[in-house]
Design a protein around this motif. Structure first.
Motif: not given
Length: 231
Positions: A139-140, A144-147, A159-164, A203-204
């Motif tokens: 999802v993230t 995050l890659l493009v940011r 990405a894992f920390v933000l989603s979870v 959405a992501f």
């Protein structure tokens, strides 16, 4: 451009539809068309083709959504190719590695599910939550890659920390997208062709932006609280 009233509303709706459809078409013809081969029951050839040509366009699609949600207006064509050129090297590193990990998880789940030994089936209790966390991380990951110019490990970790850490809302986004896409494929296949990838990317990106905005607000509030306590 009309700003208000009925014509303003119609303009904004058609503008959103145009941008979603146009960005989806760009993604499909530069990256997504190998996935059509899945219809014929094969998965090795379309997967290999997607790994070869898919990552830059997929990341470019997320770049379009990021710029769109941040600035409100853009040229889809120019922004897409700008994102393609800016991120294509990192796209291969991130997308290919992530997709290969996903394929390994799927193969492991299939093997375990069809294994006659009950001991192997118990491994599925470990693989299933791992696969769930893998899907949530998606999802993230690309927003995050493009940011941010993070390396692969740092990108996946964040990405894992933000989603979870926002499990409920991330799961809600995934389930809502699943329902919308399955409904479109079942009853309105042309809509799935024109909008599935772009709506997913939108959405992501929206979910990731919400999480980051919330983190920024909390950090500002904490900083202001520390400053007021120090006075």
């Amino acid at each position: 451009m009309p700003e208000s009233g009925v014509f303003g509303f119609i303009y904004r709706v058609t503008d959103v539809i145009y941008k979603l459809a146009w960005s989806n078409i760009l993604w499909f013809f530069t990256s997504g068309f190998p996935l059509v081969l899945f219809i014929f029951g094969d998965w090795i050839i379309p997967l290999a083709l997607f790994l070869l040509i898919g990552p830059p366009g997929t990341v470019a699609l997320f770049h379009v959504m990021s710029v769109w949600q941040k600035d409100g207006d853009l040229s889809v064509w120019n922004t897409y190719w700008s994102g393609w050129k800016k991120n294509w090297k990192r796209a291969y590193k991130v997308v290919d590695v992530y997709v290969i990990i996903g394929v390994i998880l799927v193969v492991d789940l299939v093997v375990v599910a069809n294994a006659p030994q009950s001991v192997l089936k118990w491994i599925g209790f470990l693989l299933f939550p791992t696969a769930t966390l893998y899907i949530l991380t998606s999802v993230t990951l690309l927003p995050l890659l493009v940011r941010y110019p993070w390396k692969l490990f740092e990108l996946v970790k964040n990405a894992f920390v933000l989603s979870v850490s926002h499990l409920f809302s991330s799961t809600a986004v995934l389930l809502s997208l699943g329902v919308v896409i399955v409904t479109a494929v079942s009853f309105m296949p042309p809509l799935a062709f024109f909008f599935s990838a772009s709506v997913t990317a939108w959405a992501f990106t929206w979910q990731t932006g919400r999480i980051l905005d919330k983190i920024d607000r909390l950090q500002k509030e904490r900083s202001e609280s520390l400053e007021s306590n120090a006075m």
